[in-house]
Design a protein around this motif. Structure first.
Motif, PDB file in Angstrom:
ATOM      1  N   LYS A   1       0.840  -1.197   0.000  1.00  0.00           N
ATOM      2  CA  LYS A   1       0.000   0.000   0.000  1.00  0.00           C
ATOM      3  C   LYS A   1       0.879   1.252   0.000  1.00  0.00           C
ATOM      4  N   GLY A   2       0.547   2.184  -0.897  1.00  0.00           N
ATOM      5  CA  GLY A   2       1.301   3.427  -0.950  1.00  0.00           C
ATOM      6  C   GLY A   2       1.227   4.049  -2.326  1.00  0.00           C
ATOM      7  N   GLU A   3       1.910   5.147  -2.504  1.00  0.00           N
ATOM      8  CA  GLU A   3       1.916   5.864  -3.771  1.00  0.00           C
ATOM      9  C   GLU A   3       3.313   6.006  -4.349  1.00  0.00           C
ATOM     10  N   GLY A   4       4.289   5.332  -3.763  1.00  0.00           N
ATOM     11  CA  GLY A   4       5.653   5.401  -4.257  1.00  0.00           C
ATOM     12  C   GLY A   4       5.902   4.399  -5.369  1.00  0.00           C
ATOM     13  N   PRO A   5       7.135   4.337  -5.886  1.00  0.00           N
ATOM     14  CA  PRO A   5       7.472   3.374  -6.945  1.00  0.00           C
ATOM     15  C   PRO A   5       7.206   1.931  -6.498  1.00  0.00           C
ATOM     16  N   GLY A   6       6.478   1.178  -7.320  1.00  0.00           N
ATOM     17  CA  GLY A   6       6.175  -0.204  -6.993  1.00  0.00           C
ATOM     18  C   GLY A   6       5.105  -0.377  -5.941  1.00  0.00           C
ATOM     19  N   GLU A   7       4.440   0.699  -5.531  1.00  0.00           N
ATOM     20  CA  GLU A   7       3.370   0.632  -4.535  1.00  0.00           C
ATOM     21  C   GLU A   7       2.031   0.929  -5.205  1.00  0.00           C
ATOM     22  N   PHE A   8       0.931   0.522  -4.533  1.00  0.00           N
ATOM     23  CA  PHE A   8      -0.399   0.675  -5.116  1.00  0.00           C
ATOM     24  C   PHE A   8      -1.346   1.278  -4.091  1.00  0.00           C
TER      25      PHE A   8
ATOM     26  N   ALA B   1      10.273  -2.157 -13.320  1.00  0.00           N
ATOM     27  CA  ALA B   1      10.940  -1.649 -14.515  1.00  0.00           C
ATOM     28  C   ALA B   1      10.661  -0.167 -14.737  1.00  0.00           C
ATOM     29  N   ARG B   2       9.400   0.235 -14.782  1.00  0.00           N
ATOM     30  CA  ARG B   2       9.058   1.624 -15.075  1.00  0.00           C
ATOM     31  C   ARG B   2       7.585   1.838 -14.757  1.00  0.00           C
ATOM     32  N   SER B   3       7.110   3.057 -14.924  1.00  0.00           N
ATOM     33  CA  SER B   3       5.689   3.353 -14.824  1.00  0.00           C
ATOM     34  C   SER B   3       5.345   4.404 -15.873  1.00  0.00           C
ATOM     35  N   PHE B   4       4.084   4.438 -16.273  1.00  0.00           N
ATOM     36  CA  PHE B   4       3.636   5.413 -17.266  1.00  0.00           C
ATOM     37  C   PHE B   4       2.135   5.605 -17.131  1.00  0.00           C
ATOM     38  N   SER B   5       1.636   6.633 -17.781  1.00  0.00           N
ATOM     39  CA  SER B   5       0.207   6.882 -17.861  1.00  0.00           C
ATOM     40  C   SER B   5      -0.211   6.912 -19.317  1.00  0.00           C
ATOM     41  N   ILE B   6      -1.464   6.575 -19.590  1.00  0.00           N
ATOM     42  CA  ILE B   6      -1.994   6.582 -20.954  1.00  0.00           C
ATOM     43  C   ILE B   6      -2.607   7.945 -21.242  1.00  0.00           C
ATOM     44  N   THR B   7      -2.122   8.572 -22.315  1.00  0.00           N
ATOM     45  CA  THR B   7      -2.648   9.869 -22.717  1.00  0.00           C
ATOM     46  C   THR B   7      -4.019   9.698 -23.354  1.00  0.00           C
ATOM     47  N   ASN B   8      -4.979  10.518 -22.924  1.00  0.00           N
ATOM     48  CA  ASN B   8      -6.337  10.487 -23.448  1.00  0.00           C
ATOM     49  C   ASN B   8      -6.498  11.599 -24.484  1.00  0.00           C
ATOM     50  N   PRO B   9      -7.144  11.322 -25.638  1.00  0.00           N
ATOM     51  CA  PRO B   9      -7.392  12.413 -26.590  1.00  0.00           C
ATOM     52  C   PRO B   9      -8.152  13.579 -25.979  1.00  0.00           C
ATOM     53  N   THR B  10      -8.978  13.290 -24.963  1.00  0.00           N
ATOM     54  CA  THR B  10      -9.662  14.349 -24.209  1.00  0.00           C
ATOM     55  C   THR B  10      -8.770  14.722 -23.039  1.00  0.00           C
ATOM     56  N   ALA B  11      -8.138  15.844 -23.121  1.00  0.00           N
ATOM     57  CA  ALA B  11      -7.128  16.239 -22.139  1.00  0.00           C
ATOM     58  C   ALA B  11      -7.666  16.205 -20.718  1.00  0.00           C
ATOM     59  N   GLY B  12      -6.831  15.711 -19.828  1.00  0.00           N
ATOM     60  CA  GLY B  12      -7.167  15.722 -18.418  1.00  0.00           C
ATOM     61  C   GLY B  12      -7.960  14.537 -17.921  1.00  0.00           C
TER      62      GLY B  12
END
Length: 382
Positions: free
Chosen positions: A98-105, A138-149
């Motif tokens: 539990k958490g918001e750091g790398p490798g945490e959820f 390995a890494r983390s990323f977010s998916i860009t939405n055509p509708t910004a935000g």
């Protein structure tokens, strides 16, 4: 061949794995024809979650995958971790906390196997954390939405790490009653940036409240799946499925020529049982208060899609009434329906290989989750 389950209100229910003749029809309205006999073994090869030992029980399974050595990785939202089990079901280790750091959820919403990587989706904050199959970050990323935000509403990935997603419609917030809008659908590169857009199509059918909206009970939800060369999306209004190339071009429409089934009292009763099953007693009055006075006149044509290891598309029919099984229709890569497979109605499939099906099985009495692997026999078909 049967599996015996227990239902709190109806006593014992027999879940049949049908092995008789199977029928379907093509998109050119051809007559019904006999399909190959694809069957599932009645006893699972792997079964974890029913034991009293806390190392073998789950709070809320949100995804699972089977590794090349036969071990299984399970995403458990309540423990905020990926849990590794040996092929014989022994707990091995956990990854994450539990958490918001790398490798945490903070809210572990999904686990996807994207080729040689594990993609764990967190929705608070919205991001995908990538691990190798051993669980190394390995890494983390977010998916860009055509509708910004906005974040995606639903996503699927393929073995190359390409993503297919659809969006939300925030104009539904504060709109009372039954609502549905068209939303964007798009393909993303493995780093989450937009690759191609697939236009707008119907999104989630929602029930609006003053505070926002929620999926409409027995309403239509978009279904998505992604193969190496094709993207599949459907609105569940009919058994039509749109097929796109990974360059964004529309290739074809596939499916079955049949109307959606009419909603019955048994469908409504089933929904109400499952909507409260396993929920804390303090939450149930609020859940019941949010049920609509009227349910949709017809059921969705299907619930979700999966692409298997042979690049076949599996489509789960909406389970009707008190049925203990749900039919999965299997389409070949070219779009022809080739088989139908019966699975327990309370089973959610996460992964389908050449000779196995992996997923979550819901206990019909208490609502706890088991993760099971069934042997799949394709009857000599490839």
């Amino acid at each position: 061949m049967t599996i015996v389950c227990r239902n709190r209100e109806q006593g014992r229910i027999l879940v049949f794995f049908a092995a008789g003749l199977l029928w379907s029809c093509g998109t050119d309205r051809e007559p019904f024809r006999v399909m190959p006999r694809w069957t599932v073994a009645p006893e699972p090869l792997f079964d974890v979650g029913a034991a009293e030992d806390t190392l073998h029980s789950f709070g809320d399974v949100t995804g699972a995958t089977r590794l090349p050595d036969g071990s299984v990785v399970v995403a458990d939202r309540l423990s905020a971790s990926l849990r590794y089990f040996s092929p014989d079901g022994r707990f091995v280790r956990s990854v994450g906390r539990k958490g918001e750091g790398p490798g945490e959820f903070d809210y572990l919403a999904a686990l996807r196997r994207c080729g040689d990587s594990l993609h764990a989706q967190d929705i608070a904050p919205w991001r995908i954390t990538v691990f190798d199959l051993r669980g190394t970050l390995a890494r983390s990323f977010s998916i860009t939405n055509p509708t910004a935000g906005q974040s995606p509403y639903r996503s699927a990935c393929n073995a190359d790490g390409v993503y297919l997603s659809n969006g939300w419609d925030l104009s539904s917030v504060g709109t009372p009653g039954r609502i549905r809008w068209k939303v964007p659908y798009w393909l993303s590169h493995p780093d989450g940036t937009i690759r191609d857009t697939l236009g707008t199509h119907p999104g989630s059918e929602r029930l609006g409240f003053s505070w926002g909206s929620a999926p409409y009970p027995l309403g239509r939800e978009p279904a998505l799946a992604l193969g190496r060369d094709a993207a599949y999306l459907g609105s569940a209004d009919s058994f039509a499925i749109e097929v796109y190339g990974l360059d964004g071009s529309h290739l074809r429409t596939i499916g079955l020529d049949e109307p959606p089934p009419r909603t019955t009292g048994a469908d409504v009763a089933r929904f109400k049982v499952l909507d409260t099953l396993g929920k804390p007693a303090r939450q149930q009055p609020q859940i019941v208060a949010e049920w609509p006075e009227e349910f949709p006149p017809t059921l969705p044509a299907y619930t979700h899609f999966l692409v298997d290891g042979e690049e076949h598309l599996w489509v789960r029919r909406y389970p009707a009434g008190a049925a203990d099984t749900a039919a999965w229709v299997v389409f070949a890569p070219g779009g022809a329906p080739v088989a139908e497979v019966m699975l327990p109605a309370l089973f959610t499939a996460y992964e389908i290989g050449r000779d196995y099906i992996l997923g979550r099985l819901l206990d019909p009495a208490e609502g706890f989750h088991r993760v099971v692997v069934y042997a799949l026999d394709r009857g000599g078909s490839r």
